[in-house]
Scaffold this motif. Structure first.
Motif, mmCIF file in Angstrom:
data_model
loop_
_atom_site.group_PDB
_atom_site.id
_atom_site.type_symbol
_atom_site.label_atom_id
_atom_site.label_comp_id
_atom_site.label_asym_id
_atom_site.label_seq_id
_atom_site.Cartn_x
_atom_site.Cartn_y
_atom_site.Cartn_z
ATOM 1 N N VAL A 41 -28.341 -11.293 -1.590
ATOM 2 C CA VAL A 41 -28.632 -10.546 -0.360
ATOM 3 C C VAL A 41 -28.514 -11.427 0.881
ATOM 4 O O VAL A 41 -28.136 -10.967 1.960
ATOM 5 N N LEU A 42 -28.790 -12.723 0.728
ATOM 6 C CA LEU A 42 -28.645 -13.634 1.873
ATOM 7 C C LEU A 42 -27.195 -13.778 2.315
ATOM 8 O O LEU A 42 -26.939 -14.046 3.493
ATOM 9 N N ILE A 49 -25.262 -19.327 0.619
ATOM 10 C CA ILE A 49 -24.399 -18.838 1.700
ATOM 11 C C ILE A 49 -25.257 -17.821 2.462
ATOM 12 O O ILE A 49 -25.813 -16.896 1.857
ATOM 13 N N VAL A 50 -25.402 -18.001 3.764
ATOM 14 C CA VAL A 50 -26.269 -17.116 4.567
ATOM 15 C C VAL A 50 -25.406 -16.436 5.632
ATOM 16 O O VAL A 50 -24.887 -17.096 6.539
ATOM 17 N N ILE A 51 -25.235 -15.119 5.500
ATOM 18 C CA ILE A 51 -24.363 -14.380 6.420
ATOM 19 C C ILE A 51 -25.152 -13.267 7.091
ATOM 20 O O ILE A 51 -25.701 -12.379 6.428
ATOM 21 N N ASP A 52 -25.208 -13.322 8.417
ATOM 22 C CA ASP A 52 -25.833 -12.248 9.199
ATOM 23 C C ASP A 52 -24.740 -11.243 9.553
ATOM 24 O O ASP A 52 -23.773 -11.576 10.241
ATOM 25 N N PHE A 101 -27.920 -8.569 4.807
ATOM 26 C CA PHE A 101 -28.707 -8.347 6.019
ATOM 27 C C PHE A 101 -27.820 -8.427 7.251
ATOM 28 O O PHE A 101 -26.798 -9.108 7.259
ATOM 29 N N GLY A 102 -28.205 -7.660 8.268
ATOM 30 C CA GLY A 102 -27.526 -7.657 9.563
ATOM 31 C C GLY A 102 -28.597 -7.437 10.614
ATOM 32 O O GLY A 102 -28.985 -6.312 10.884
ATOM 33 N N THR A 103 -29.104 -8.525 11.165
ATOM 34 C CA THR A 103 -30.327 -8.456 11.978
ATOM 35 C C THR A 103 -30.208 -7.580 13.224
ATOM 36 O O THR A 103 -31.142 -6.898 13.600
ATOM 37 N N ASP A 104 -29.046 -7.632 13.908
ATOM 38 C CA ASP A 104 -28.885 -7.020 15.234
ATOM 39 C C ASP A 104 -29.677 -7.793 16.285
ATOM 40 O O ASP A 104 -30.187 -7.216 17.244
#
Length: 323
Positions: free
Chosen positions: A308-309, A9-12, A244-247
């Protein structure tokens, strides 16, 4: 894409891109299961409703790529259907104006994450670029209502004192959806070791940003520097409350940054970022799979990578949203 990335599961935790088909295609190319997509910063109630209406129209028109997220089940469904779930989020509570009833109205529209302040003072509290007077009485009512509905309280651009009081006030986990550690780079937007530990100790969540002005090497940073920032925070708080939260600001020009970095979108300049160049290896949303490879290079095991992803975000969203 690596096997671990493909199965994860990949969540930004935060994207504020110029929404359109090209960005949505890149989100799919990047394998995002879901992302907190900003639909309000300086806009008031009406402007924000307009933005939500536009975003929902785009989700409908790009239904081959996207789904709207109202619950964590929707996130799991988007994974099963190879789509990206759009989580509607604000970077400012300004759109609530002075009306508590607007919070439920926005909840009904699908809004699930709201940052209390964007850099400066509003009716709720203070942002990170002003002398911080803490959470207002109205702000306490806002948090109580957000808790009641199951709306995530975000403190990324919020001042230190307001953040501390919000963490203590909230009965549900709160987050920094996109922040970086002060211990690696001195910047008003970055969070100290003490602040990171405080939010984690109170059940909160930390999404790590790769916005270059906040990273140790600035525009010289690579995806490996981004992972280093994550590891720095994990070493303080553990691997269960970090994501993670790239912005990502993909597709925007200088005019957009001018609007963002002036108070209320039009008055005094709050900060100047200079040239923006995303870290090498993750310069576009489509390159998100490279993050998993960088995590492997840093010696992360598969379980840590999966958490973490996105798994950590998913669990925290469920805690807050209630479903």
């Amino acid at each position: 894409m690596s096997n671990v990335f493909e199965s994860s599961i990949v969540i930004d935790g935060l994207i504020i891109a110029k929404w359109g088909r090209d960005v949505f295609e890149d989100m799919r190319k990047g394998g995002l299961t879901a992302a907190n997509c900003t639909v309000s910063v300086w806009e008031g109630f009406q402007g924000t409703v307009d933005n939500i209406a536009k975003m929902k129209k785009m989700v409908a028109e790009n239904a081959d790529l996207l789904t709207l997220v109202r619950s964590t089940d929707d996130i799991l469904e988007s994974k099963a259907n190879n789509k990206t779930g759009v989580i509607l989020g604000f970077q400012n509570a300004h759109a609530f104006e002075d009306n508590i009833g607007y919070i439920e109205a926005f909840w009904d529209m699908g809004v699930r994450v709201v940052q209390l302040c964007y850099n400066t003072q509003n009716l709720v509290g203070t942002g990170c670029y002003e002398r911080d007077g803490g959470l207002s009485g109205f702000g306490r009512e806002v948090i109580a209502e957000m808790n009641r509905l199951g709306m995530m309280v975000d403190l990324s651009h919020v001042g230190s004192k307001t953040s501390e009081e919000a963490i203590l006030e909230s009965k549900k986990p709160v987050c920094y959806s996109h922040c970086a550690p002060l211990g690696l780079k001195e910047h008003p937007r970055n969070k100290s070791d003490e602040e990171l530990k405080f939010i984690a100790d109170h059940g909160g969540f930390i999404g790590v940003t790769m916005f270059p002005p906040f990273l140790k090497r600035g525009i010289e940073a690579t995806v490996d520097d981004y992972v280093e920032a994550m590891d720095y925070i994990i070493n303080i708080v553990g691997e269960d409350c970090v994501g993670f939260g790239t912005d990502f600001t993909q597709g925007y020009d200088k005019g957009f940054f001018d609007w963002l970095t002036h108070d209320k979108g039009r008055y005094r300049r709050l900060t100047s970022f200079g040239r923006i160049k995303n870290p090498e290896g993750i310069e576009t949303i489509g390159e998100t799979p490279n993050l998993a490879e960088a995590m492997k290079r840093a010696g992360w095991n598969e379980r840590k990578i999966q958490k973490v992803l996105g798994e950590n975000w998913l669990r925290t969203f469920k805690d807050v949203w209630g479903s």
